[in-house]
Write a protein that holds these residues in place. Structure first.
Motif, PDB file in Angstrom:
ATOM      1  N   THR A 209      -5.012 -57.780  34.837  1.00  0.00           N
ATOM      2  CA  THR A 209      -6.294 -57.343  35.417  1.00  0.00           C
ATOM      3  C   THR A 209      -7.243 -56.757  34.362  1.00  0.00           C
ATOM      4  N   THR A 210      -6.834 -56.780  33.089  1.00  0.00           N
ATOM      5  CA  THR A 210      -7.698 -56.224  32.023  1.00  0.00           C
ATOM      6  C   THR A 210      -9.048 -56.938  32.029  1.00  0.00           C
ATOM      7  N   GLY A 211     -10.108 -56.158  32.099  1.00  0.00           N
ATOM      8  CA  GLY A 211     -11.456 -56.729  32.031  1.00  0.00           C
ATOM      9  C   GLY A 211     -11.894 -57.433  33.302  1.00  0.00           C
ATOM     10  N   LYS A 212     -11.077 -57.382  34.341  1.00  0.00           N
ATOM     11  CA  LYS A 212     -11.477 -58.047  35.603  1.00  0.00           C
ATOM     12  C   LYS A 212     -11.961 -57.006  36.601  1.00  0.00           C
ATOM     13  N   SER A 213     -12.938 -57.400  37.411  1.00  0.00           N
ATOM     14  CA  SER A 213     -13.408 -56.482  38.445  1.00  0.00           C
ATOM     15  C   SER A 213     -12.407 -56.504  39.602  1.00  0.00           C
ATOM     16  N   VAL A 214     -12.497 -55.474  40.447  1.00  0.00           N
ATOM     17  CA  VAL A 214     -11.615 -55.405  41.618  1.00  0.00           C
ATOM     18  C   VAL A 214     -11.796 -56.672  42.461  1.00  0.00           C
ATOM     19  N   GLU A 215     -13.071 -57.065  42.618  1.00  0.00           N
ATOM     20  CA  GLU A 215     -13.360 -58.244  43.453  1.00  0.00           C
ATOM     21  C   GLU A 215     -12.692 -59.501  42.884  1.00  0.00           C
ATOM     22  N   GLU A 216     -12.734 -59.633  41.554  1.00  0.00           N
ATOM     23  CA  GLU A 216     -12.105 -60.811  40.926  1.00  0.00           C
ATOM     24  C   GLU A 216     -10.602 -60.846  41.195  1.00  0.00           C
ATOM     25  N   VAL A 217      -9.975 -59.679  41.071  1.00  0.00           N
ATOM     26  CA  VAL A 217      -8.514 -59.644  41.283  1.00  0.00           C
ATOM     27  C   VAL A 217      -8.190 -59.914  42.759  1.00  0.00           C
ATOM     28  N   VAL A 218      -8.977 -59.304  43.651  1.00  0.00           N
ATOM     29  CA  VAL A 218      -8.752 -59.528  45.088  1.00  0.00           C
ATOM     30  C   VAL A 218      -8.871 -61.022  45.399  1.00  0.00           C
ATOM     31  N   ASN A 219      -9.895 -61.672  44.846  1.00  0.00           N
ATOM     32  CA  ASN A 219     -10.074 -63.105  45.119  1.00  0.00           C
ATOM     33  C   ASN A 219      -8.927 -63.932  44.566  1.00  0.00           C
ATOM     34  N   GLU A 220      -8.423 -63.515  43.397  1.00  0.00           N
ATOM     35  CA  GLU A 220      -7.292 -64.235  42.803  1.00  0.00           C
ATOM     36  C   GLU A 220      -6.059 -64.117  43.711  1.00  0.00           C
ATOM     37  N   VAL A 221      -5.824 -62.902  44.205  1.00  0.00           N
ATOM     38  CA  VAL A 221      -4.673 -62.687  45.104  1.00  0.00           C
ATOM     39  C   VAL A 221      -4.858 -63.508  46.381  1.00  0.00           C
ATOM     40  N   LEU A 222      -6.069 -63.466  46.938  1.00  0.00           N
ATOM     41  CA  LEU A 222      -6.318 -64.206  48.193  1.00  0.00           C
ATOM     42  C   LEU A 222      -6.124 -65.709  47.992  1.00  0.00           C
ATOM     43  N   ARG A 223      -6.557 -66.204  46.820  1.00  0.00           N
ATOM     44  CA  ARG A 223      -6.382 -67.640  46.532  1.00  0.00           C
ATOM     45  C   ARG A 223      -4.896 -68.005  46.530  1.00  0.00           C
ATOM     46  N   HIS A 224      -4.091 -67.152  45.918  1.00  0.00           N
ATOM     47  CA  HIS A 224      -2.645 -67.420  45.884  1.00  0.00           C
ATOM     48  C   HIS A 224      -2.036 -67.350  47.278  1.00  0.00           C
ATOM     49  N   LEU A 225      -2.562 -66.437  48.103  1.00  0.00           N
ATOM     50  CA  LEU A 225      -2.009 -66.304  49.454  1.00  0.00           C
ATOM     51  C   LEU A 225      -2.334 -67.524  50.316  1.00  0.00           C
ATOM     52  N   GLU A 226      -3.410 -68.215  49.946  1.00  0.00           N
ATOM     53  CA  GLU A 226      -3.781 -69.408  50.721  1.00  0.00           C
ATOM     54  C   GLU A 226      -2.961 -70.633  50.328  1.00  0.00           C
ATOM     55  N   GLU A 227      -2.312 -70.552  49.139  1.00  0.00           N
ATOM     56  CA  GLU A 227      -1.520 -71.709  48.685  1.00  0.00           C
ATOM     57  C   GLU A 227      -0.365 -71.949  49.641  1.00  0.00           C
ATOM     58  N   PRO A 228       0.010 -73.213  49.846  1.00  0.00           N
ATOM     59  CA  PRO A 228       1.180 -73.451  50.695  1.00  0.00           C
ATOM     60  C   PRO A 228       2.427 -72.864  50.048  1.00  0.00           C
ATOM     61  N   GLN A 229       3.376 -72.421  50.880  1.00  0.00           N
ATOM     62  CA  GLN A 229       4.634 -71.873  50.350  1.00  0.00           C
ATOM     63  C   GLN A 229       5.394 -72.980  49.654  1.00  0.00           C
ATOM     64  N   ASP A 230       6.052 -72.643  48.532  1.00  0.00           N
ATOM     65  CA  ASP A 230       6.849 -73.717  47.942  1.00  0.00           C
ATOM     66  C   ASP A 230       8.204 -73.759  48.640  1.00  0.00           C
ATOM     67  N   ASN A 231       8.707 -74.993  48.837  1.00  0.00           N
ATOM     68  CA  ASN A 231       9.908 -75.191  49.652  1.00  0.00           C
ATOM     69  C   ASN A 231      11.105 -74.447  49.109  1.00  0.00           C
ATOM     70  N   ASP A 232      11.142 -74.382  47.780  1.00  0.00           N
ATOM     71  CA  ASP A 232      12.265 -73.731  47.136  1.00  0.00           C
ATOM     72  C   ASP A 232      12.401 -72.278  47.614  1.00  0.00           C
ATOM     73  N   SER A 233      11.245 -71.560  47.667  1.00  0.00           N
ATOM     74  CA  SER A 233      11.365 -70.148  48.048  1.00  0.00           C
ATOM     75  C   SER A 233      11.715 -70.029  49.529  1.00  0.00           C
ATOM     76  N   PHE A 234      11.339 -71.031  50.353  1.00  0.00           N
ATOM     77  CA  PHE A 234      11.732 -70.990  51.761  1.00  0.00           C
ATOM     78  C   PHE A 234      13.252 -71.145  51.891  1.00  0.00           C
ATOM     79  N   GLU A 235      13.791 -72.074  51.078  1.00  0.00           N
ATOM     80  CA  GLU A 235      15.240 -72.298  51.151  1.00  0.00           C
ATOM     81  C   GLU A 235      16.023 -71.071  50.732  1.00  0.00           C
ATOM     82  N   LYS A 236      15.463 -70.362  49.761  1.00  0.00           N
ATOM     83  CA  LYS A 236      16.165 -69.170  49.261  1.00  0.00           C
ATOM     84  C   LYS A 236      16.262 -68.115  50.341  1.00  0.00           C
ATOM     85  N   ARG A 237      15.292 -68.083  51.292  1.00  0.00           N
ATOM     86  CA  ARG A 237      15.268 -67.039  52.289  1.00  0.00           C
ATOM     87  C   ARG A 237      16.257 -67.190  53.393  1.00  0.00           C
TER      88      ARG A 237
END
Ligand code: DC
Length: 237
Positions: A209-237
């Protein structure tokens, strides 16, 4: 093994001042999730021990405090800080950030038996899911089956600058050099303790997060949350 939680669970780990609390609070509000600050819980135990004049060398007494502690995170829009930390019915939001508590919290949180009590409580609080939990060992120990894990980091200079702003907001005046020394000391202590040290979980998304605004980091996190789950991590659960 911990059974998977029912609703969405997000783990955010990282060192002091990496932006975890700010990002966790914003994400929780945007997605209507509970937000749990586990650092505040270790700070609460430390505060209770200092207040009751319990020696911080007595692991058993600290375990008792941890076992009897009841934590609540209170959210109201009118608060200057979005969350209030309530310990055994008392608002400790400000006191848990004091210099004294900050100086001793790493020692208290390094005891394996204290951690066991806290992890139990943290899992109970997250059992229903729909939660963002932030700390040092969330993705690695507390919620190893979290749907998404993030590890936030930033340069030590930037982390000290952010802590200084937070502390000023809470009415504490501490020089930035002193904060940097304190952060470096805690980084070392938290990363090298034998019980659940601060680590980057292998399946975490690393965000500098060095040099990034709060908004930039929030958007990055939200983008990752929108990604489909990878099957591998579902199987692990
Ligand atoms: O995030 P913070 O600075 O409020 O955390 C305070 C201390 O608590 C930190 O130095 C290490 C400890 N901690 C921990 O050991 N495990 C957690 N899950 C959260 C915090």
């Amino acid at each position: 093994m911990v059974s998977p939680a029912k609703g969405l669970t997000i783990a955010i780990d990282g060192p002091a001042g990496s932006g975890k609390s700010t990002i966790a609070q914003i994400i929780s509000r945007k997605l209507n999730l509970k937000c749990l600050d586990t650092g505040a819980m270790y700070r609460g135990i430390t505060l209770a021990a200092l207040r009751d004049k319990v020696s911080l060398d007595e692991e058993e007494s600290l375990v008792k405090i941890a076992r009897n502690a009841n934590f609540r995170f209170d959210y109201k829009k009118r608060y200057k800080q979005p969350f209030r930390v309530i310990l055994n019915g008392k608002d400790v939001t400000r006191e848990i950030r004091s210099k004294r508590v900050t100086a001793h919290v790493s020692q208290v949180s390094a005891y394996p038996a204290v951690r066991r009590e806290m992890v139990k409580k943290q899992r109970e609080m997250a059992a229903e899911g729909n939660v963002v939990m932030e700390g040092r060992d969330i993705g690695s120990v507390v919620l190893p089956h979290a749907h998404k894990k993030f590890y936030l980091t930033a340069s030590i200079e930037e982390r000290a600058k952010r802590r200084s702003v937070d502390l000023q907001r809470d009415g504490y005046e501490i020089s930035q050099e002193a904060i940097m020394r304190e952060i470096a000391r805690r980084d070392h202590y938290d990363s090298t303790r034998p019980a659940s040290p601060l680590v980057v979980p292998s399946d975490a998304i690393l965000i500098d997060t060095t040099g990034k605004s709060v908004e930039e980091v929030v958007n990055e996190v939200l983008r990752h949350l929108e990604e489909p789950q990878d099957n591998d991590s579902f199987e692990k659960r």
